[in-house]
Write a protein that holds these residues in place. Structure first.
Motif, PDB file in Angstrom:
ATOM      1  N   TYR A 275      23.978 -35.505  34.838  1.00  0.00           N
ATOM      2  CA  TYR A 275      25.116 -35.054  34.026  1.00  0.00           C
ATOM      3  C   TYR A 275      25.848 -33.887  34.666  1.00  0.00           C
ATOM      4  O   TYR A 275      27.057 -33.743  34.566  1.00  0.00           O
ATOM      5  N   PHE A 276      25.069 -32.994  35.270  1.00  0.00           N
ATOM      6  CA  PHE A 276      25.543 -31.661  35.611  1.00  0.00           C
ATOM      7  C   PHE A 276      25.873 -31.483  37.092  1.00  0.00           C
ATOM      8  O   PHE A 276      26.285 -30.405  37.509  1.00  0.00           O
ATOM      9  N   LEU A 277      25.685 -32.520  37.892  1.00  0.00           N
ATOM     10  CA  LEU A 277      25.858 -32.382  39.332  1.00  0.00           C
ATOM     11  C   LEU A 277      26.230 -33.721  39.954  1.00  0.00           C
ATOM     12  O   LEU A 277      25.584 -34.734  39.701  1.00  0.00           O
ATOM     13  N   THR A 278      27.275 -33.705  40.762  1.00  0.00           N
ATOM     14  CA  THR A 278      27.602 -34.834  41.630  1.00  0.00           C
ATOM     15  C   THR A 278      27.724 -34.290  43.042  1.00  0.00           C
ATOM     16  O   THR A 278      28.532 -33.400  43.299  1.00  0.00           O
ATOM     17  N   GLN A 279      26.918 -34.813  43.947  1.00  0.00           N
ATOM     18  CA  GLN A 279      26.952 -34.334  45.332  1.00  0.00           C
ATOM     19  C   GLN A 279      27.972 -35.154  46.129  1.00  0.00           C
ATOM     20  O   GLN A 279      27.634 -36.061  46.899  1.00  0.00           O
ATOM     21  N   TRP A 280      29.246 -34.812  45.942  1.00  0.00           N
ATOM     22  CA  TRP A 280      30.338 -35.550  46.565  1.00  0.00           C
ATOM     23  C   TRP A 280      30.185 -35.614  48.085  1.00  0.00           C
ATOM     24  O   TRP A 280      30.345 -36.688  48.691  1.00  0.00           O
ATOM     25  N   GLY A 281      29.883 -34.486  48.701  1.00  0.00           N
ATOM     26  CA  GLY A 281      29.768 -34.441  50.156  1.00  0.00           C
ATOM     27  C   GLY A 281      28.682 -35.366  50.672  1.00  0.00           C
ATOM     28  O   GLY A 281      28.851 -36.049  51.691  1.00  0.00           O
ATOM     29  N   LYS A 282      27.558 -35.390  49.975  1.00  0.00           N
ATOM     30  CA  LYS A 282      26.442 -36.253  50.378  1.00  0.00           C
ATOM     31  C   LYS A 282      26.853 -37.718  50.368  1.00  0.00           C
ATOM     32  O   LYS A 282      26.538 -38.481  51.299  1.00  0.00           O
ATOM     33  N   HIS A 283      27.567 -38.145  49.336  1.00  0.00           N
ATOM     34  CA  HIS A 283      27.927 -39.556  49.213  1.00  0.00           C
ATOM     35  C   HIS A 283      29.000 -39.960  50.231  1.00  0.00           C
ATOM     36  O   HIS A 283      28.958 -41.068  50.775  1.00  0.00           O
ATOM     37  N   PHE A 284      29.949 -39.059  50.480  1.00  0.00           N
ATOM     38  CA  PHE A 284      30.933 -39.352  51.522  1.00  0.00           C
ATOM     39  C   PHE A 284      30.261 -39.484  52.884  1.00  0.00           C
ATOM     40  O   PHE A 284      30.587 -40.366  53.674  1.00  0.00           O
ATOM     41  N   LYS A 285      29.318 -38.603  53.166  1.00  0.00           N
ATOM     42  CA  LYS A 285      28.599 -38.670  54.443  1.00  0.00           C
ATOM     43  C   LYS A 285      27.773 -39.951  54.528  1.00  0.00           C
ATOM     44  O   LYS A 285      27.685 -40.592  55.588  1.00  0.00           O
ATOM     45  N   ASN A 286      27.167 -40.342  53.418  1.00  0.00           N
ATOM     46  CA  ASN A 286      26.375 -41.574  53.375  1.00  0.00           C
ATOM     47  C   ASN A 286      27.245 -42.783  53.736  1.00  0.00           C
ATOM     48  O   ASN A 286      26.849 -43.646  54.530  1.00  0.00           O
ATOM     49  N   ILE A 287      28.457 -42.836  53.162  1.00  0.00           N
ATOM     50  CA  ILE A 287      29.384 -43.925  53.465  1.00  0.00           C
ATOM     51  C   ILE A 287      29.798 -43.873  54.934  1.00  0.00           C
ATOM     52  O   ILE A 287      29.758 -44.882  55.649  1.00  0.00           O
ATOM     53  N   SER A 288      30.169 -42.687  55.390  1.00  0.00           N
ATOM     54  CA  SER A 288      30.654 -42.527  56.764  1.00  0.00           C
ATOM     55  C   SER A 288      29.592 -42.855  57.801  1.00  0.00           C
ATOM     56  O   SER A 288      29.887 -43.415  58.858  1.00  0.00           O
ATOM     57  N   ASP A 289      28.337 -42.528  57.502  1.00  0.00           N
ATOM     58  CA  ASP A 289      27.247 -42.737  58.474  1.00  0.00           C
ATOM     59  C   ASP A 289      26.642 -44.134  58.396  1.00  0.00           C
ATOM     60  O   ASP A 289      26.395 -44.775  59.419  1.00  0.00           O
ATOM     61  N   PHE A 290      26.371 -44.598  57.174  1.00  0.00           N
ATOM     62  CA  PHE A 290      25.543 -45.794  57.043  1.00  0.00           C
ATOM     63  C   PHE A 290      26.314 -47.101  57.217  1.00  0.00           C
ATOM     64  O   PHE A 290      25.779 -48.073  57.754  1.00  0.00           O
ATOM     65  N   VAL A 291      27.564 -47.142  56.764  1.00  0.00           N
ATOM     66  CA  VAL A 291      28.330 -48.382  56.910  1.00  0.00           C
ATOM     67  C   VAL A 291      28.470 -48.759  58.389  1.00  0.00           C
ATOM     68  O   VAL A 291      28.204 -49.913  58.767  1.00  0.00           O
ATOM     69  N   PRO A 292      28.857 -47.828  59.292  1.00  0.00           N
ATOM     70  CA  PRO A 292      28.907 -48.181  60.717  1.00  0.00           C
ATOM     71  C   PRO A 292      27.540 -48.553  61.289  1.00  0.00           C
ATOM     72  O   PRO A 292      27.454 -49.435  62.151  1.00  0.00           O
ATOM     73  N   LEU A 293      26.488 -47.903  60.809  1.00  0.00           N
ATOM     74  CA  LEU A 293      25.144 -48.233  61.279  1.00  0.00           C
ATOM     75  C   LEU A 293      24.775 -49.659  60.867  1.00  0.00           C
ATOM     76  O   LEU A 293      24.196 -50.418  61.667  1.00  0.00           O
ATOM     77  N   ALA A 294      25.113 -50.032  59.635  1.00  0.00           N
ATOM     78  CA  ALA A 294      24.846 -51.394  59.168  1.00  0.00           C
ATOM     79  C   ALA A 294      25.594 -52.415  60.023  1.00  0.00           C
ATOM     80  O   ALA A 294      25.065 -53.486  60.348  1.00  0.00           O
ATOM     81  N   LYS A 295      26.814 -52.082  60.411  1.00  0.00           N
ATOM     82  CA  LYS A 295      27.587 -52.956  61.298  1.00  0.00           C
ATOM     83  C   LYS A 295      26.906 -53.071  62.654  1.00  0.00           C
ATOM     84  O   LYS A 295      26.745 -54.177  63.197  1.00  0.00           O
ATOM     85  N   GLU A 296      26.496 -51.927  63.201  1.00  0.00           N
ATOM     86  CA  GLU A 296      25.845 -51.900  64.511  1.00  0.00           C
ATOM     87  C   GLU A 296      24.544 -52.707  64.507  1.00  0.00           C
ATOM     88  O   GLU A 296      24.205 -53.382  65.489  1.00  0.00           O
ATOM     89  N   LEU A 297      23.820 -52.649  63.401  1.00  0.00           N
ATOM     90  CA  LEU A 297      22.549 -53.366  63.298  1.00  0.00           C
ATOM     91  C   LEU A 297      22.730 -54.864  63.030  1.00  0.00           C
ATOM     92  O   LEU A 297      21.752 -55.618  63.032  1.00  0.00           O
ATOM     93  N   GLY A 298      23.952 -55.268  62.767  1.00  0.00           N
ATOM     94  CA  GLY A 298      24.230 -56.683  62.537  1.00  0.00           C
ATOM     95  C   GLY A 298      23.918 -57.167  61.139  1.00  0.00           C
ATOM     96  O   GLY A 298      23.715 -58.367  60.918  1.00  0.00           O
TER      97      GLY A 298
END
Length: 515
Positions: A275-298
């Motif tokens: 309720y009291f906290l959303t870690q916006w930076g963490k989620h943006f970094k997760n999208i930025s890092d993991f989506v390209p990694l998923a592509k790289e891994l096929g």
């Protein structure tokens, strides 16, 4: 004349190809054949009109798959004790699936079949399936025959309303493996990986036998790679990663070389969000890092998860073994406040390239709210201020005190109040409300911290009563109702407001006796 016509046709064809090529450049083909969004309805069930609106929003952004974790909102026909008070009717479910079909959206039903099944096992009818008689969260994998009968029935029911070629069987976070005496014996004989794997194989075989492909979360298979042996080749694993090392659950290479199809999954709402906290930076970094990694891994698919809760429940016991009800542990702000993160994910999966977070946020603030670059920068700084959780009265991963965090959040909130969006003002109000809720939370945490100080006397505690009474709970409740009335049922909203303010009321009632 013929030469002129031919020339016109040639130029038309050329410009047609050029236009198509330019369109392809502007809209690159996604590297992920399966582009999905996971919707968690364990709490915060969404009324059908809002559900359809969200589905259309996702399709327009490039999503072709919706993973529906219906849990107890699904109207099981032959197991009528399972649905809860927010369960949809069968006609509503069928109409929703038909609507999704009309907009080319495949709806995969997610039926937890091992762990996270409190909503089933809470009923005495299924008590013999429990791995533990005090923690109702997990099926005893030794009870294969009984489990096979139950979940075959549930899968058949889901198939009767869904057209997807897949069934997601869950399988994650089976923390109770080996709790029962029966399970301990099997672990001693063949190992914990086989205990997990044999049961999962049974479920996957059932799904394949019903003409569908089984999908499951990959965390336990990563931990116990021997569980992969013998699973049907049609099985698909989803590697969920919210910002950690790729080998956190186990040897990732073994999964990659297992021969099974793999999808990836980042998240826009996950621990420690509440309720009291959303870690916006963490989620943006997760999208930025993991989506390209998923592509790289096929990986063949990418599924954005969006958890309304942790999946853990706190039981209210009537006796040592009988429960009255289950309360979800960790509740998150409704999905209505996360359009920006959804849009970031939709943008990232177009090409699978790393998302330039700063450019995206500033562009989103400009296109959605009409901000100039300076206002966009200020906006981002405000919503990402001091994103730290508090546990047992102590700020985590920071040297800041609670009062320092409170001061920074008040300044951020003041900035959000001053910013004037020229469009989509209602969407922008969610950021303001989140900040206001966090201010109330941090103010309470400051009061609670002082109340628990060693030097506190009864007389000093009395002075805290006016501070608790002036917290703007009612005003925030009213705003929460106003902003979320379309996406949640009235009784859900009432419960959310009650639970969000529960600690304030408990402490206030305790201190009032001192008057």
């Amino acid at each position: 004349m013929k030469r002129t016509v031919f020339l016109v046709m040639l130029l038309t064809t050329f410009f047609g190809y050029a236009h198509a090529f330019q369109k392809e450049l502007n809209n690159p083909v996604s590297p992920f054949p399966v582009r999905g969004f996971h919707l968690d309805l364990r709490i915060q069930a969404i009324p059908m009109p809002a559900l359809k609106k969200l589905a259309l929003q996702l399709v327009k952004g490039g999503i072709n798959t919706l993973v529906m974790e219906w849990e107890a909102t699904y109207p099981y026909q032959n197991e009528p004790l399972i649905p809860n008070r927010f369960a949809y009717t069968r006609d509503e479910v069928k109409a929703f699936i038909a609507y999704c079909g009309s907009i080319k959206l495949d709806v995969i039903p997610l039926q937890q079949s091992f762990g996270h099944v409190e909503y089933i096992l809470r009923n005495p009818k299924y008590k013999d399936l429990r791995e533990d008689q005090k923690d109702y969260s997990q099926v005893n994998p030794i009870r294969e025959a009984e489990a096979k009968k139950l979940f075959t029935t549930l899968y058949q029911d889901l198939i009767s309303t869904h057209n997807s070629p897949y069934i997601h069987i869950g399988g994650d976070e089976t923390y109770l493996l080996g709790h029962s005496e029966e399970s301990k014996k099997k672990i001693k004989a063949v190992g914990i990986g086989r205990l997990y794997g044999d049961y999962i194989k049974m479920l996957c075989d059932v799904v394949v036998g019903l003409g569908k492909r089984p999908v499951l979360w990959a965390d336990i298979a990563l931990k116990y790679p021997e569980a992969l042996k013998g699973l049907p080749k049609e099985t698909i694993f989803i590697d969920w990663n919210y910002g950690w090392d790729i080998n956190m659950f186990g040897d990732h290479e073994k999964l990659m070389h297992s021969g099974f199809e793999i999808w990836g999954a980042p998240s826009i709402r996950s621990h420690p969000d509440n309720y009291f906290l959303t870690q916006w930076g963490k989620h943006f970094k997760n999208i930025s890092d993991f989506v390209p990694l998923a592509k790289e891994l096929g990986y063949k698919g990418i599924i954005m998860t969006s958890w309304s809760t942790s999946g853990l429940y706190s039981p209210v016991f009537e006796t040592t073994r009988d429960i009255v009800d289950l309360y979800a542990i960790r509740r998150v702000y409704p999905i209505s406040g996360f359009n920006m993160l959804i849009a970031a994910f939709l943008e990232s999966i177009k090409s699978g390239k790393p998302l330039n977070t700063e450019n995206f946020i500033y562009g989103y603030a400009k296109s959605q709210y009409g901000f100039d670059e300076n206002s966009a920068r200020v906006f981002w700084k405000a919503i990402s201020t001091v994103p730290f959780e508090i546990t047992q009265g102590k700020p985590m991963n920071t040297d800041l005190s609670i009062d320092q965090m409170l001061d920074s959040t008040k300044k951020a909130s003041a900035i959000l109040v001053k910013l004037k969006p020229v469009k989509n003002a209602r969407e922008f109000e969610h950021y303001r409300l989140m900040a206001a809720i966090r201010i109330q939370y941090l103010t309470y945490q400051s009061i609670e911290s002082r109340a628990n100080a060693p030097e506190m006397t009864a007389e000093k505690l009395k002075a805290l009563i006016p501070e608790l009474e002036t917290l703007p709970a009612k005003e925030l409740d009213k705003k929460f109702i106003e902003l979320n009335s379309e996406i949640m049922y009235p009784s859900e909203i009432a419960q959310e407001n009650e639970l969000r303010n529960a600690k304030i009321k408990v402490l206030l009632d305790r201190l009032k006796r001192l008057k």
